[in-house]
Scaffold this motif. Sequence first.
Motif, mmCIF file in Angstrom:
data_model
loop_
_atom_site.group_PDB
_atom_site.id
_atom_site.type_symbol
_atom_site.label_atom_id
_atom_site.label_comp_id
_atom_site.label_asym_id
_atom_site.label_seq_id
_atom_site.Cartn_x
_atom_site.Cartn_y
_atom_site.Cartn_z
ATOM 1 N N UNK A 100 11.701 -0.115 -5.705
ATOM 2 C CA UNK A 100 11.962 1.287 -5.365
ATOM 3 C C UNK A 100 13.459 1.592 -5.429
ATOM 4 N N UNK A 101 14.284 0.677 -4.928
ATOM 5 C CA UNK A 101 15.733 0.896 -4.948
ATOM 6 C C UNK A 101 16.266 0.913 -6.373
ATOM 7 N N UNK A 102 15.770 -0.008 -7.201
ATOM 8 C CA UNK A 102 16.233 -0.059 -8.590
ATOM 9 C C UNK A 102 15.948 1.257 -9.299
ATOM 10 N N UNK A 103 14.751 1.793 -9.121
ATOM 11 C CA UNK A 103 14.397 3.064 -9.754
ATOM 12 C C UNK A 103 15.296 4.192 -9.263
ATOM 13 N N UNK A 104 15.540 4.227 -7.943
ATOM 14 C CA UNK A 104 16.362 5.296 -7.379
ATOM 15 C C UNK A 104 17.800 5.220 -7.875
ATOM 16 N N UNK A 105 18.390 4.029 -7.827
ATOM 17 C CA UNK A 105 19.797 3.880 -8.218
ATOM 18 C C UNK A 105 19.981 4.187 -9.695
ATOM 19 N N UNK A 123 30.710 9.812 -8.248
ATOM 20 C CA UNK A 123 29.631 10.782 -7.986
ATOM 21 C C UNK A 123 28.319 10.050 -7.747
ATOM 22 N N UNK A 124 28.072 9.012 -8.532
ATOM 23 C CA UNK A 124 26.851 8.219 -8.361
ATOM 24 C C UNK A 124 26.815 7.575 -6.971
ATOM 25 N N UNK A 125 27.973 7.064 -6.517
ATOM 26 C CA UNK A 125 28.027 6.447 -5.192
ATOM 27 C C UNK A 125 27.664 7.453 -4.107
ATOM 28 N N UNK A 177 24.009 11.502 -13.570
ATOM 29 C CA UNK A 177 25.191 12.134 -12.987
ATOM 30 C C UNK A 177 25.642 13.316 -13.828
ATOM 31 N N UNK A 178 25.603 13.139 -15.140
ATOM 32 C CA UNK A 178 26.062 14.178 -16.052
ATOM 33 C C UNK A 178 25.245 14.081 -17.333
ATOM 34 N N UNK A 179 25.029 15.212 -17.977
ATOM 35 C CA UNK A 179 24.269 15.221 -19.228
ATOM 36 C C UNK A 179 25.242 15.098 -20.397
ATOM 37 N N UNK A 180 25.036 14.062 -21.206
ATOM 38 C CA UNK A 180 25.901 13.796 -22.350
ATOM 39 C C UNK A 180 25.120 13.932 -23.649
ATOM 40 N N UNK A 181 25.861 13.870 -24.760
ATOM 41 C CA UNK A 181 25.207 13.856 -26.070
ATOM 42 C C UNK A 181 24.428 12.561 -26.291
ATOM 43 N N UNK A 182 24.816 11.532 -25.529
ATOM 44 C CA UNK A 182 24.162 10.229 -25.641
ATOM 45 C C UNK A 182 23.686 9.825 -24.249
ATOM 46 N N UNK A 183 22.703 8.936 -24.151
ATOM 47 C CA UNK A 183 22.206 8.569 -22.818
ATOM 48 C C UNK A 183 23.174 7.668 -22.060
ATOM 49 N N UNK A 184 23.268 7.886 -20.746
ATOM 50 C CA UNK A 184 23.928 6.933 -19.873
ATOM 51 C C UNK A 184 22.892 5.891 -19.494
#
Length: 917
Positions: A884-889, A847-849, A896-903
């Motif tokens: 700019x690319x680092x921030x975007x990626x 999904x991230x890709x 991608x998805x909201x979890x109980x813990x941070x990705x």
Amino acid sequence: MPIQDNSRKTVAVVDGNSLMHRAFHAVPPTMNAPDGRPTNAVFGFLNMFLKMVDEFRPDAIAVAFDKGRPRVRMEMLPQYKAQRPPMDPDLHAQFPMIKQLLTTLNIPILESEGWEGDDILGTLARAGEEAGCDMYLVTGDRDMYQLVTEHINVVSTRKGLSDVAIMTPESVDDLYHGITPALVPDFYGLKGDSSDNIPGVPGIGPKKASALIAQYGSLDEVIAHADEVKGKMGENLRAHIDDALLSRKVATIRTDAPVAYDFENEAFPAFDAQAVNDALGELGIMAMQNRFLALIDGGEGPASAAFEMSKPVMVTGSDRGTLADAADELSRALEAGEWVAAVLDDDREEGALFGMTHILWVATGRCLFGFEQQLGGAVEDIPGFDFSRGLVAGVLSRLLREGRVVSSDIKGLIHELSPVDSSEAEQLDPLTLDSARLFDTVVAAYLLDSSRDAFDDAYLADRYLQVSLAPARGEEGAADDAPARAARTAALALAIREPLENALEREGATRVFSEIEMPLVPVLASMERTGMLVDPERLHALSEGLEGQIDELACKIRSLAGDDTFNISSPMQLSHILFDVMGLPTKGLKKTQRGYYSTNAKKLEELARDHEIVRLILKYREMTKIKSTYLDTLGPLRQGDGRVHTTYNQTITATGRLSSSNPNLQNIPTRSELGRTVKTAFSAGEGSVFLAVDYSQIELRLLAHLSGDEHLVRAFNEGEDFHAETASRVFGVPVDQVTPQLRSRAKAVNFGIVYGQQAYGLSQTLDIPMSEAREMIDRYYEAYPGVRVFLDRVVEQAKQTGYAETMFGRRRHTPELKMKNPIQRGFGERTAMNHPMQGSAADIIKIAMIRVARRLEAEGFAARMILQVHDELDFECPEAEVERLTLMVREEMENVVELRVPLIAEASTGITWADAK
């Protein structure tokens, strides 16, 4: 010869118990009804039933079942079948289901308390013959051969569901070397039957039994001449005459079972189509509806109802009339919003640059066209089509831009217009395609059974249309006018799209297909075209340097072995040197089929702890593999743009992860200095850098989210050193007193738990006793009790449903959980435990890709995504765009998805690939 008298009514009598048992063991236990009930035996039974109907066209059918204990034979022989284990619960649960389906099909079910199905078949066989019918007895039991006559044949099921033998009086005689059907009970009287606990005569097997009966004529005559039989066999025969006579009696099929059948008025088919459709739908066996419908519609069989192939029409640019007709039909299909199938046919052999033909096969609901690319000569444009770059490109370009395209290789179609070699002109940007209008049949079939190795036409036709494909041109048995294989593939793709779509819906896989896998196809095509810059001079220099090291190492190994000539790369010669000449311990080692001890890596790693020569051999293997697989291979794989272009495979791994091939850039060793050296040959080009963005501990974070364990969740949310925190909790020491060794062990436990590792696996990983490994795992579950509850629940659900599932609905079937072998069951448990984490991680990176690729395009980045390695995305990025690319990626990957813990996605840069990681 089998029965061929068309003047007599044909009646098939099926041994229900026999076929259900064979179906249960032939079809993997991955099939379930919507309510979770297993259906593999029902599916297999129906599949064989329909094949029987298709082959023999019976006028009437009956199915016989055992009922209760086999009282009739137990009265003769109390131990009859006493050794048989209880029926598998999953098989037992399917008998009521098949009986209900047979009732819906209006097929009589015959059973009687205390009687076996064999005797019911025998009773109907004789009664049917007397009523003037030709009888087919469908069973897997060989003792039924005694019933065979000119008008009674046994359809003997042998291997799986498709290998059958038609037993006539002649074939029974041939099989048993002189034993006629009437003598089959005598034959069993002598040899017995261990599967039914029928004793026979000890020491007399099939060959001796048939020889004795052939010599004397019958069991009675064998007994009468028992004194003439010499040796131990004669002694056993004379001592067991009563056993032989009793065995013959028990093996004799009864023909007086208390059942009745109306041979004159029963008929097949005589069922209500809607009722059968509803019954099949309730069990989730939708794919067979067309086959049953074909029976009452008077079709020629299942193929006529499910897969009709138009006669192929060849189209060339020189035939203006045919081209215009084909263009009109394609325009009609496109304007009507119909699905159109497209398959490329290129006859070049693997590794060759050119083939003799280049044809695009296109199937609409009405026609099948082959657009043949011809060298030289321009093709005049037709309204709606631009043939300025060739006939195939003109047709395919319009199809992909405007149509709804189904194919067995969508990515291959895209590369026709967006070549892998980026030095070649691109006619279509893959990222401009609407994936909602693309349907890849192989990707769909993979999602429905990701453990399968291949998804060829024969499998797809059989699984989703229940037809056997006629041979294509060039295949064995093909007719003179047989279509090309690719033409058949195109027609098949169009036919199976809807069944596949329905199956995806039933299996809960539509979201994964439409939101992950199909949108990913254009992204992968774009990445494959971009490729990676590699420096051939650097590769050559590294290879030469390594060659010298390999030669030195080989000399040292041969010196230690005391043999200057043996081939270190030969497993047989190496085994001889290590175990025969040098006498290294062989305890626990197994010999190969060729008779020498195995020298695989796992075995050598165990010996390497104590033997220098083994350590050097492992190093030698690593060096030679790096040299041959990468340093000597990557240079020649460079294309005209100076880049290597890997192929991403979506349908290989059972977990959902992508794999890479030709070359495999995902498997370059990352932990060894030698592997890192290979990566120094990859650069980002002048003025650019490598950017690598990698998920941090994504599977452990997913475990925390999915299990909901409060301690695990808190550790990640508070940003602690998770492995140190685990070491503290498992080993009972404060965090600030956790040593590097304890942290390393805790790390092994953390990742081992994610992969379903048990005590043995952990003991091997850490080289510790099993008892210590088991204690560590127990402490882990005490520290994180929610993990144990979650993993147990996952395994239990997989046992009930037949699959484990990711957060996004990607299923992995786990038939091993129902197998009797404890090793296979253990594998099934580990698979079920791991899939929710590893499979979800695969979904998340995909999904991230997709999201990153869209933003690269939409926001005008010059940077390009060039590689995916499991949880890592790599980019070729101009220096001015790095921040700019680092921030975007990172933004896309972490949200991608909201979890109980941070990705967490961690980024690093470098001039070469090695520098970036």
